[in-house]
Design a protein around this motif. Structure first.
Motif, mmCIF file in Angstrom:
data_model
loop_
_atom_site.group_PDB
_atom_site.id
_atom_site.type_symbol
_atom_site.label_atom_id
_atom_site.label_comp_id
_atom_site.label_asym_id
_atom_site.label_seq_id
_atom_site.Cartn_x
_atom_site.Cartn_y
_atom_site.Cartn_z
ATOM 1 N N LEU A 79 0.415 -1.065 0.145
ATOM 2 C CA LEU A 79 0.404 -0.430 0.226
ATOM 3 C C LEU A 79 0.745 1.024 -0.100
ATOM 4 C CD1 LEU A 79 -2.245 -1.297 2.605
ATOM 5 C CD2 LEU A 79 -3.069 -0.568 0.786
ATOM 6 N N ARG A 80 1.865 1.105 0.895
ATOM 7 C CA ARG A 80 2.621 2.738 0.758
ATOM 8 C C ARG A 80 3.824 2.598 -0.079
ATOM 9 N NH1 ARG A 80 2.482 4.725 6.551
ATOM 10 N NH2 ARG A 80 1.209 3.111 7.649
ATOM 11 N N GLU A 81 4.309 1.861 -0.688
ATOM 12 C CA GLU A 81 4.831 1.357 -2.010
ATOM 13 C C GLU A 81 3.647 2.181 -3.356
ATOM 14 O OE1 GLU A 81 6.084 -2.257 -3.602
ATOM 15 O OE2 GLU A 81 7.190 -2.443 -1.313
ATOM 16 N N ARG A 82 2.808 2.003 -3.468
ATOM 17 C CA ARG A 82 1.604 2.895 -4.334
ATOM 18 C C ARG A 82 1.227 4.074 -3.986
ATOM 19 N NH1 ARG A 82 2.399 -2.075 -4.584
ATOM 20 N NH2 ARG A 82 2.650 -3.742 -6.125
ATOM 21 N N ASN A 83 2.125 4.450 -2.579
ATOM 22 C CA ASN A 83 0.704 5.807 -1.888
ATOM 23 C C ASN A 83 -0.599 5.818 -1.676
ATOM 24 O OD1 ASN A 83 3.391 7.083 -2.396
ATOM 25 N ND2 ASN A 83 3.915 7.592 -4.709
ATOM 26 N N ILE A 84 -0.790 4.323 -1.726
ATOM 27 C CA ILE A 84 -1.784 4.458 -0.998
ATOM 28 C C ILE A 84 -2.773 5.358 0.002
ATOM 29 C CG2 ILE A 84 -3.982 2.793 -0.484
ATOM 30 C CD1 ILE A 84 -3.077 3.169 -3.784
ATOM 31 N N GLU A 85 -3.854 6.277 -0.025
ATOM 32 C CA GLU A 85 -3.975 6.633 0.545
ATOM 33 C C GLU A 85 -4.865 6.807 1.751
ATOM 34 O OE1 GLU A 85 -4.354 9.809 -2.285
ATOM 35 O OE2 GLU A 85 -3.285 11.112 -0.964
ATOM 36 N N ILE A 86 -6.371 5.629 1.559
ATOM 37 C CA ILE A 86 -7.011 5.601 2.027
ATOM 38 C C ILE A 86 -7.459 3.609 1.805
ATOM 39 C CG2 ILE A 86 -9.883 5.253 2.381
ATOM 40 C CD1 ILE A 86 -9.518 8.655 1.539
ATOM 41 N N VAL A 87 -7.904 3.041 2.739
ATOM 42 C CA VAL A 87 -7.846 1.645 2.612
ATOM 43 C C VAL A 87 -8.895 0.669 3.022
ATOM 44 C CG1 VAL A 87 -7.567 -0.636 3.342
ATOM 45 C CG2 VAL A 87 -5.352 0.606 3.349
ATOM 46 N N ALA A 88 -10.022 0.286 1.568
ATOM 47 C CA ALA A 88 -11.636 0.247 1.721
ATOM 48 C C ALA A 88 -12.026 -1.044 2.284
ATOM 49 C CB ALA A 88 -12.443 0.537 0.305
ATOM 50 N N LEU A 89 -11.897 -1.717 2.779
ATOM 51 C CA LEU A 89 -12.477 -2.461 3.242
ATOM 52 C C LEU A 89 -13.608 -3.432 2.230
ATOM 53 C CD1 LEU A 89 -11.255 -4.267 6.597
ATOM 54 C CD2 LEU A 89 -10.261 -3.547 4.337
ATOM 55 N N ALA A 90 -13.866 -4.264 0.802
ATOM 56 C CA ALA A 90 -15.169 -4.771 0.274
ATOM 57 C C ALA A 90 -15.087 -6.286 0.171
ATOM 58 C CB ALA A 90 -15.228 -4.148 -0.417
ATOM 59 N N GLY A 91 -15.594 -6.695 1.396
ATOM 60 C CA GLY A 91 -15.731 -8.169 1.285
ATOM 61 C C GLY A 91 -14.219 -8.835 1.702
ATOM 62 N N PHE A 92 -14.061 -8.181 3.149
ATOM 63 C CA PHE A 92 -12.897 -8.954 2.916
ATOM 64 C C PHE A 92 -12.632 -9.451 3.983
ATOM 65 C CE2 PHE A 92 -8.348 -8.446 5.195
ATOM 66 C CZ PHE A 92 -7.278 -9.456 4.635
ATOM 67 N N MET A 93 -12.240 -10.662 4.945
ATOM 68 C CA MET A 93 -13.206 -11.739 5.032
ATOM 69 C C MET A 93 -11.443 -12.131 6.418
ATOM 70 S SD MET A 93 -15.643 -11.914 4.757
ATOM 71 C CE MET A 93 -16.316 -13.467 5.945
ATOM 72 N N ARG A 94 -11.044 -11.222 6.597
ATOM 73 C CA ARG A 94 -10.022 -11.140 7.374
ATOM 74 C C ARG A 94 -9.607 -10.490 8.663
ATOM 75 N NH1 ARG A 94 -8.299 -16.403 7.583
ATOM 76 N NH2 ARG A 94 -5.781 -15.737 8.944
ATOM 77 N N VAL A 95 -10.026 -10.889 10.286
ATOM 78 C CA VAL A 95 -9.598 -9.626 11.091
ATOM 79 C C VAL A 95 -8.388 -9.080 10.832
ATOM 80 C CG1 VAL A 95 -10.095 -9.427 13.565
ATOM 81 C CG2 VAL A 95 -11.467 -10.686 12.508
ATOM 82 N N LEU A 96 -8.165 -8.122 10.994
ATOM 83 C CA LEU A 96 -6.887 -6.660 11.031
ATOM 84 C C LEU A 96 -6.163 -6.861 12.353
ATOM 85 C CD1 LEU A 96 -7.948 -4.326 8.681
ATOM 86 C CD2 LEU A 96 -5.834 -6.409 8.098
ATOM 87 N N THR A 97 -5.484 -7.466 12.559
ATOM 88 C CA THR A 97 -4.342 -7.133 14.054
ATOM 89 C C THR A 97 -4.302 -5.413 14.367
ATOM 90 O OG1 THR A 97 -2.608 -6.708 13.430
ATOM 91 C CG2 THR A 97 -3.546 -9.135 13.858
ATOM 92 N N PRO A 98 -4.488 -4.925 15.813
ATOM 93 C CA PRO A 98 -4.135 -3.529 16.268
ATOM 94 C C PRO A 98 -2.619 -2.738 15.106
ATOM 95 C CG PRO A 98 -4.489 -4.751 18.191
ATOM 96 C CD PRO A 98 -4.179 -6.127 16.862
ATOM 97 N N PHE A 99 -1.799 -3.363 14.834
ATOM 98 C CA PHE A 99 -1.135 -3.062 13.854
ATOM 99 C C PHE A 99 -1.076 -2.492 12.670
ATOM 100 C CE2 PHE A 99 1.018 -4.025 9.730
ATOM 101 C CZ PHE A 99 1.994 -3.587 10.162
ATOM 102 N N PHE A 100 -1.975 -2.952 12.147
ATOM 103 C CA PHE A 100 -2.865 -2.473 10.632
ATOM 104 C C PHE A 100 -3.860 -1.932 10.982
ATOM 105 C CE2 PHE A 100 -4.879 -2.361 6.372
ATOM 106 C CZ PHE A 100 -3.902 -3.140 5.673
ATOM 107 N N VAL A 101 -4.332 -2.242 12.029
ATOM 108 C CA VAL A 101 -5.519 -0.571 12.535
ATOM 109 C C VAL A 101 -5.359 0.520 12.971
ATOM 110 C CG1 VAL A 101 -7.879 -0.317 14.130
ATOM 111 C CG2 VAL A 101 -7.332 -2.636 12.921
#
Ligand code: GRF
Length: 195
Positions: A79-101
């Motif tokens: 995400l950072r390599e591609r200069n992404i600014e917003i992440v939209a979950l769209a049927g993403f079925m993994r619970v994210l850890t505090p690191f990513f959140v």
């Protein structure tokens, strides 16, 4: 708004990708879907991304065993390599850890098929029917450490009809999701400063 000022959004998917399709089709001025990541190599969302000319990456969680943070660090780096600014979950079925959140706090949103705070978690349509609710719907919200909690960015509701089944309800709620998600993402993209 010019392409230079549109926020660069990544959509994270695990399956069919109909919400991704809606985000792509909505052609909002304030965001562009610049990347799609799937944790499953067979997700339909990957084909939708490629069909729209959007980079489609597979980061297979199975390659990381039980190390959820390592899986997320790979996504975060992409995400950072591609200069992404917003992440939209769209049927993403993994619970994210505090690191990513925490790495994406305020810039990470999700769509959930219920009127939160009611019915977080799975099987929402069946649970709503079992509880004899009269109304149901969907919610777009910011992602925080607690599952399906976080500031609500928008909701759409519908009346439950006599004879509704989990399947009929899911189909009608999905139509609402497709209408709700793009404007919610567009508003967030307008409100945020560049990353
Ligand atoms: C949607 O119902 C969404 O609310 C939930 O997962 C489903 C994804 O569907 N989080 P799709 O992959 O966008 O078609």
């Amino acid at each position: 708004m010019s392409a230079a000022t549109r926020k660069r959004v990544a959509a994270l998917v695990s399956g069919r990708g109909s919400n991704l399709q809606a985000l792509l089709a909505a052609k909002q001025d304030s965001y562009e879907i610049a990347l799609v990541i799937s944790n499953r190599p067979d997700a339909g969302g990957l084909e939708i991304a490629r069909g729209a000319g959007v980079e489609a990456l597979i980061v297979d969680h199975k390659d990381y065993g039980k190390d959820r943070e390592a899986f997320e660090r790979t996504m975060d780096a992409a995400l950072r390599e591609r200069n992404i600014e917003i992440v939209a979950l769209a049927g993403f079925m993994r619970v994210l850890t505090p690191f990513f959140v925490s790495a994406w706090a305020g810039r990470l949103l999700n769509i959930h098929p219920s009127l939160l705070p009611k019915y977080p978690g799975v099987d929402t349509h069946a649970r709503v029917l079992a509880a004899n609710e009269s109304m149901h719907g969907c919610t777009v919200h910011l992602v925080v450490d607690k599952v399906d909690a976080g500031e609500i960015l928008g909701q759409a509701r519908l009346a439950i009809l006599p004879g509704d089944t989990p399947e009929t309800l899911a189909a009608r709620v999905l139509e609402l999701e497709h209408a709700l998600y793009p404007p919610c993402l567009a508003r967030l993209a307008l409100a945020l400063s560049p990353r």
